[in-house]
Design a protein around this motif. Structure first.
Motif, mmCIF file in Angstrom:
data_model
loop_
_atom_site.group_PDB
_atom_site.id
_atom_site.type_symbol
_atom_site.label_atom_id
_atom_site.label_comp_id
_atom_site.label_asym_id
_atom_site.label_seq_id
_atom_site.Cartn_x
_atom_site.Cartn_y
_atom_site.Cartn_z
ATOM 1 N N UNK A 155 8.487 19.609 -11.489
ATOM 2 C CA UNK A 155 7.066 19.250 -11.604
ATOM 3 C C UNK A 155 6.598 19.268 -13.045
ATOM 4 N N UNK A 156 7.055 20.265 -13.796
ATOM 5 C CA UNK A 156 6.651 20.371 -15.199
ATOM 6 C C UNK A 156 7.164 19.176 -16.001
ATOM 7 N N UNK A 157 8.404 18.794 -15.749
ATOM 8 C CA UNK A 157 8.984 17.639 -16.457
ATOM 9 C C UNK A 157 8.229 16.358 -16.106
ATOM 10 N N UNK A 158 7.964 16.177 -14.814
ATOM 11 C CA UNK A 158 7.232 14.970 -14.377
ATOM 12 C C UNK A 158 5.840 14.928 -14.992
ATOM 13 N N UNK A 169 0.843 -1.193 0.000
ATOM 14 C CA UNK A 169 0.000 0.000 0.000
ATOM 15 C C UNK A 169 0.878 1.244 0.000
ATOM 16 N N UNK A 170 2.017 1.134 0.640
ATOM 17 C CA UNK A 170 2.981 2.229 0.684
ATOM 18 C C UNK A 170 3.472 2.569 -0.736
ATOM 19 N N UNK A 171 3.764 1.521 -1.523
ATOM 20 C CA UNK A 171 4.204 1.724 -2.913
ATOM 21 C C UNK A 171 3.113 2.417 -3.723
ATOM 22 N N UNK A 172 1.890 1.977 -3.543
ATOM 23 C CA UNK A 172 0.774 2.573 -4.273
ATOM 24 C C UNK A 172 0.619 4.046 -3.903
ATOM 25 N N UNK A 173 0.709 4.336 -2.615
ATOM 26 C CA UNK A 173 0.549 5.715 -2.156
ATOM 27 C C UNK A 173 1.679 6.596 -2.667
ATOM 28 N N UNK A 174 2.898 6.072 -2.690
ATOM 29 C CA UNK A 174 4.038 6.844 -3.207
ATOM 30 C C UNK A 174 3.861 7.163 -4.684
ATOM 31 N N UNK A 175 3.362 6.191 -5.449
ATOM 32 C CA UNK A 175 3.220 6.401 -6.891
ATOM 33 C C UNK A 175 2.079 7.374 -7.213
ATOM 34 N N UNK A 176 1.207 7.596 -6.253
ATOM 35 C CA UNK A 176 0.077 8.524 -6.408
ATOM 36 C C UNK A 176 0.562 9.940 -6.723
ATOM 37 N N UNK A 177 1.790 10.267 -6.320
ATOM 38 C CA UNK A 177 2.318 11.626 -6.468
ATOM 39 C C UNK A 177 3.285 11.752 -7.646
ATOM 40 N N UNK A 178 3.410 10.701 -8.441
ATOM 41 C CA UNK A 178 4.408 10.678 -9.507
ATOM 42 C C UNK A 178 4.084 11.607 -10.682
ATOM 43 N N UNK A 179 2.855 12.120 -10.751
ATOM 44 C CA UNK A 179 2.495 12.954 -11.886
ATOM 45 C C UNK A 179 3.145 14.337 -11.848
ATOM 46 N N UNK A 180 3.680 14.766 -10.682
ATOM 47 C CA UNK A 180 4.402 16.035 -10.605
ATOM 48 C C UNK A 180 3.538 17.263 -10.391
#
Lengths: 102, 197
Positions: free
Chosen positions: B179-182, B9-20
């Motif tokens: 953030x723009x690049x992500x 669940x930790x991995x899922x939550x971390x990836x939630x913010x990957x859009x930048x």
């Protein structure tokens, strides 16, 4: 009927790889929509749709339809029955595999 | 052979913010604060900062969710996130109050007052701490990178005897660009994913 103890039966509804991936994901979150399940399980659209239907028909997964602003949102979540079934499945598998040396 | 990766669940939550998106909006808040400080607005430039963070939810709903999907994490995760956000907001509010106090103290203090030398660094240091909290909240280590840039900028501003604006502008710029690049990568990856389906 065979005499003596037998290897316990495994729930075949849960013991299918695609369905198990869906359930494992739903067990980690409160709810998720189809796109999130699609992206995170890596299943194809068709396969995901079929497996979700089977799980819904069996009462393992429930649907919730809401309107968010003007857009509809359908989310999936484990039902109480689904949570119970998953716990039982985990117990069965762990008991089965426990004697195997690692 | 089976797939030996694990997913928590930790991995899922971390990836939630990957859009930048969070990096982009927080970066803009800090960047505009820094640039505004150098202009006629002075310390009042910080007042615009919360407006960018308010944009996060509607922009996520409009841009990210149609592509990444919608997920709601567990109640305990939601509580931890809310608490973390409140702490970060409190730190931001503290930075705001401290900024005004410092402006007052520096104006009223005599020549060579010790706090006068260190005061310009404090807003950037406080934002660096808030960025560190954001790292703890999201699990995204890049927020520690932003903290490092802010702290280095704060140190440089003390050494070079500049004001509070340059380290804020620098830290904000780095976060904004990151953030723009992500976000661009996320949109491109989503487009490719849709085409492959």
């Amino acid at each position: 009927m065979t005499p003596g103890p037998i290897v316990p039966e495994i729930d075949s509804l849960l013991h299918e790889p695609a369905r198990l991936r869906i359930l494992a994901l739903l067990a980690m979150v409160e709810r998720a929509d189809f796109m999130y399940l699609l992206r995170t399980t890596g299943l194809s659209r068709g396969n995901l749709s079929v497996q979700l239907s089977k799980l819904e028909d069996a009462g393992i997964v429930n649907l919730d339809r809401q309107l968010v602003g003007t857009r509809p949102r359908t989310t999936y979540f484990l039902s109480e029955q689904g949570v119970g079934a998953l716990i039982e499945y985990k117990r069965t598998i762990l008991n089965l595999l426990d004697p195997i040396p690692v | 052979m089976g797939d030996t990766r694990t997913l928590t669940e930790h991995d899922l939550f971390n990836s939630y913010w990957d859009d930048g998106l969070l990096d982009l909006l927080c970066g803009l808040a800090v960047l505009v604060t820094g640039l505004g400080w150098e202009s006629d607005f002075g310390a009042l430039a910080i007042l615009q900062a919360p407006l960018w963070t308010i944009l996060w939810s509607p922009l996520r709903h409009r841009i990210v969710e149609p592509r990444a999907g919608f997920v709601r994490f567990s109640q305990s995760r939601q509580r931890r996130t809310t608490l973390g956000l409140l702490r970060t907001l409190a730190l931001g509010a503290g930075a705001l109050v401290l900024t005004f106090l410092l402006v007052f103290v520096v104006r009223e203090g005599g020549e060579g007052a010790p706090i006068e030398r260190l005061a310009p660094a404090l807003p950037a240091v406080l934002v660096a701490i808030a960025s560190g909290l954001a790292c703890a909240l999201t699990g995204a280590r890049r927020f520690l990178g932003y903290s490092l840039v802010l702290v280095i900028g704060a140190a440089a501003t003390v050494v070079l005897m500049r004001g509070p604006a340059p380290p804020l502008a620098l830290g904000g710029l780095v976060a904004t660009l990151s953030g723009a690049v992500l976000l661009a990568r996320f949109l491109k990856a989503s487009r490719q994913y849709q085409e492959s389906c």
